[in-house]
Design a protein around this motif. Structure first.
Motif, mmCIF file in Angstrom:
data_model
loop_
_atom_site.group_PDB
_atom_site.id
_atom_site.type_symbol
_atom_site.label_atom_id
_atom_site.label_comp_id
_atom_site.label_asym_id
_atom_site.label_seq_id
_atom_site.Cartn_x
_atom_site.Cartn_y
_atom_site.Cartn_z
ATOM 1 N N VAL A 49 93.650 89.273 -63.275
ATOM 2 C CA VAL A 49 94.347 88.705 -64.046
ATOM 3 C C VAL A 49 95.988 88.407 -63.402
ATOM 4 C CG1 VAL A 49 96.045 88.632 -66.118
ATOM 5 C CG2 VAL A 49 93.563 89.543 -66.422
ATOM 6 N N LEU A 50 96.461 89.189 -62.735
ATOM 7 C CA LEU A 50 97.733 88.888 -61.856
ATOM 8 C C LEU A 50 97.489 87.855 -60.725
ATOM 9 C CD1 LEU A 50 100.539 89.727 -61.386
ATOM 10 C CD2 LEU A 50 99.858 91.745 -60.023
ATOM 11 N N ALA A 51 96.390 88.063 -59.987
ATOM 12 C CA ALA A 51 95.848 87.338 -58.964
ATOM 13 C C ALA A 51 95.641 86.122 -59.363
ATOM 14 C CB ALA A 51 94.605 87.860 -58.189
ATOM 15 N N ALA A 52 95.315 85.715 -60.501
ATOM 16 C CA ALA A 52 95.140 84.487 -60.979
ATOM 17 C C ALA A 52 96.264 83.752 -61.621
ATOM 18 C CB ALA A 52 94.082 84.310 -62.284
ATOM 19 N N CYS A 53 96.970 84.716 -62.454
ATOM 20 C CA CYS A 53 98.045 83.710 -63.152
ATOM 21 C C CYS A 53 99.329 83.606 -62.307
ATOM 22 C CB CYS A 53 98.427 85.041 -64.165
ATOM 23 S SG CYS A 53 97.435 85.075 -65.552
ATOM 24 N N ALA A 87 102.776 82.385 -53.543
ATOM 25 C CA ALA A 87 102.346 83.589 -54.444
ATOM 26 C C ALA A 87 101.116 84.643 -54.069
ATOM 27 C CB ALA A 87 102.077 82.787 -55.783
ATOM 28 N N VAL A 88 100.212 83.928 -53.546
ATOM 29 C CA VAL A 88 99.086 84.708 -53.007
ATOM 30 C C VAL A 88 99.472 85.516 -52.101
ATOM 31 C CG1 VAL A 88 96.814 84.294 -51.765
ATOM 32 C CG2 VAL A 88 97.468 82.654 -53.829
ATOM 33 N N ASN A 89 100.310 85.030 -51.083
ATOM 34 C CA ASN A 89 100.626 85.967 -49.904
ATOM 35 C C ASN A 89 101.548 87.255 -50.314
ATOM 36 O OD1 ASN A 89 102.653 85.637 -47.004
ATOM 37 N ND2 ASN A 89 100.563 85.920 -47.060
ATOM 38 N N THR A 90 102.407 86.686 -51.329
ATOM 39 C CA THR A 90 103.293 87.756 -51.925
ATOM 40 C C THR A 90 102.711 88.709 -52.679
ATOM 41 O OG1 THR A 90 105.050 86.139 -51.852
ATOM 42 C CG2 THR A 90 105.449 88.181 -53.084
ATOM 43 N N LEU A 91 101.654 88.532 -53.372
ATOM 44 C CA LEU A 91 100.912 89.317 -54.013
ATOM 45 C C LEU A 91 100.021 90.059 -52.848
ATOM 46 C CD1 LEU A 91 98.832 87.180 -56.496
ATOM 47 C CD2 LEU A 91 100.294 89.213 -57.221
ATOM 48 N N ASP A 92 99.506 89.916 -51.726
ATOM 49 C CA ASP A 92 98.797 90.580 -51.029
ATOM 50 C C ASP A 92 99.660 91.595 -50.339
ATOM 51 O OD1 ASP A 92 96.443 91.204 -49.384
ATOM 52 O OD2 ASP A 92 97.814 90.599 -47.673
ATOM 53 N N SER A 93 101.124 90.953 -50.002
ATOM 54 C CA SER A 93 101.942 91.868 -49.313
ATOM 55 C C SER A 93 102.493 93.088 -50.112
ATOM 56 C CB SER A 93 103.337 90.994 -48.811
ATOM 57 O OG SER A 93 104.004 90.502 -50.087
ATOM 58 N N MET A 94 102.555 92.852 -51.686
ATOM 59 C CA MET A 94 102.971 93.922 -52.500
ATOM 60 C C MET A 94 101.786 94.743 -53.045
ATOM 61 S SD MET A 94 106.104 91.900 -54.396
ATOM 62 C CE MET A 94 106.508 93.238 -55.445
ATOM 63 N N VAL A 95 100.632 94.189 -53.418
ATOM 64 C CA VAL A 95 99.581 95.102 -53.940
ATOM 65 C C VAL A 95 98.328 95.261 -53.229
ATOM 66 C CG1 VAL A 95 100.690 94.551 -56.229
ATOM 67 C CG2 VAL A 95 98.694 93.241 -55.345
ATOM 68 N N GLY A 96 98.240 94.453 -52.045
ATOM 69 C CA GLY A 96 96.904 94.247 -51.456
ATOM 70 C C GLY A 96 96.479 95.139 -50.477
ATOM 71 N N TYR A 97 96.832 96.455 -50.703
ATOM 72 C CA TYR A 97 96.698 97.634 -49.980
ATOM 73 C C TYR A 97 95.639 98.505 -50.264
ATOM 74 C CZ TYR A 97 101.455 96.815 -48.798
ATOM 75 O OH TYR A 97 102.584 96.255 -48.454
ATOM 76 N N LYS A 98 94.758 99.059 -49.293
ATOM 77 C CA LYS A 98 93.792 100.127 -49.639
ATOM 78 C C LYS A 98 94.269 101.544 -49.479
ATOM 79 C CE LYS A 98 90.267 97.082 -47.321
ATOM 80 N NZ LYS A 98 89.363 96.850 -46.111
ATOM 81 N N ILE A 109 105.844 90.049 -59.829
ATOM 82 C CA ILE A 109 104.810 90.955 -59.657
ATOM 83 C C ILE A 109 105.189 92.286 -60.215
ATOM 84 C CG2 ILE A 109 103.554 92.046 -57.907
ATOM 85 C CD1 ILE A 109 103.673 89.402 -56.116
ATOM 86 N N SER A 110 106.570 92.602 -59.737
ATOM 87 C CA SER A 110 107.116 94.147 -60.295
ATOM 88 C C SER A 110 107.043 94.197 -61.713
ATOM 89 C CB SER A 110 108.377 94.301 -59.493
ATOM 90 O OG SER A 110 108.440 94.293 -58.257
#
Length: 322
Positions: free
Chosen positions: A58-62, A178-189, A34-35
């Motif tokens: 794209v990131l969330a899908a790939c 992977a979905v969970n890690t994405l949320d923890s790294m980029v899923g911020y408001k 992700i980084s």
């Protein structure tokens, strides 16, 4: 029986060994991916809200798709060489994707730090496991943050991976992580991620919709086994599950609050900004350090019930299909 045995062995290995620091961890690899991908995707798309949302999609899908395919391919290759090698590798991968033991270790470390080093030590320990600013937390706030972390991650760190393992083995569990890690790294408001992380946050909400509710149900059912109140858990879950900024986290957190008889959540500082979060549960008593261990017992009891129920359902479906 294959996935039932794989998942049960993975859960047992995690309970005994946790995450040894010297072993390579797939979630760490996902975080590095992700980084690496984020700045490149931001450059590849226009620097506008719409462009950032496209890059985030794209990131969330790939990443989940790549995680699934890589694990599936590796296991298929091993299976062609030796079924035993494939089995061992799948057990190992599933074990690495569970976080119950690490949750228990790190949350109990907060209680120990408070007892031996005071509030300052507890703040440092809780800062290792939460996203909020721990510098202003008092002793009760440190314990509350630890309990909330175990409650929320009982779903997305333990029970959700178990359920996905039982459905699709290590490949599907890796895609979920992977979905969970994405949320923890980029899923911020926040200004940086409100657009780029939107797809990741929504995908995580969808992936955890059923597991969060299963987790709360299992917590209600097993609360007496952990020495806690099933009626309190059921009452708080029914009343307070929607009193949370997340569509999913409120389910296990409200169940834990009711089971313990304490109040969780409330205002917190994130990135220097005070966020007004509603409380869940009732303050029938003050939260105390022992509540961390009680929550961990409830997490394990609920996880074992979820594992057993999923195994029974899977075996029943297999038998019915014959």
């Amino acid at each position: 029986m294959y996935l039932v045995v794989v998942t049960a062995l993975a859960f047992a290995l995690d309970a005994v060994f946790g995450d040894p620091r010297w072993l390579p961890h797939p979630v760490v690899a996902m975080g590095r991916a992700i980084s690496w991908a984020e700045p490149r995707l931001r450059t590849a798309f226009p620097d506008s809200p719409a462009g950032r949302r496209r890059a985030g999609r794209v990131l969330a899908a790939c990443l989940p798709a790549t995680s699934f395919c890589l694990v599936w391919a590796a296991l298929a290759l091993l299976g062609a060489i030796s079924p035993v090698a494939r089995f061992a590798a799948e057990v190992y991968l599933c074990y690495q994707l569970l976080a119950a033991c690490e949750l228990r270790r790190q949350s109990l470390a907060v209680a120990r730090a408070l007892a031996t080093g005071g509030v300052g030590a507890a703040r440092r320990a809780v800062g290792m496991i939460v996203g909020r600013d721990a510098s202003s937390l008092d002793a009760a706030g440190c314990i509350r943050a630890s309990v909330e972390t175990v409650a929320e991650n009982a779903s997305d760190g333990v029970i959700a991976p178990l359920l996905y393992m039982m459905i699709g083995g290590a490949p599907l569990a890796a895609a979920y992580k992977a979905v969970n890690t994405l949320d923890s790294m980029v899923g911020y408001k926040n200004p940086r991620y409100i657009d780029f992380g939107r797809a990741s946050a929504r995908l995580d909400d969808a992936a955890n919709w059923i597991p969060a509710r299963v987790t709360a149900l299992c917590m209600v059912a097993t609360a007496p086994l952990a020495g806690l109140s099933a009626s309190g858990a059921a009452r708080a879950w029914r009343r307070d599950h929607a009193s949370h900024l997340s569509p999913n986290a409120g389910h296990p957190e409200s169940a834990v609050a009711g089971a313990l008889g304490v109040r969780l959540n409330g205002p917190g500082v994130y990135g220097g900004v005070l966020v007004q979060k509603p409380y869940v549960g009732d303050a029938t008593r003050q939260i105390e350090p022992g509540d961390v261990a009680r929550t961990c017992r409830l997490m394990y009891a609920a996880s074992m019930l979820a594992l057993a129920a999923a195994a029974v359902i899977r075996l029943a479906i297999c038998l019915a299909a014959r």
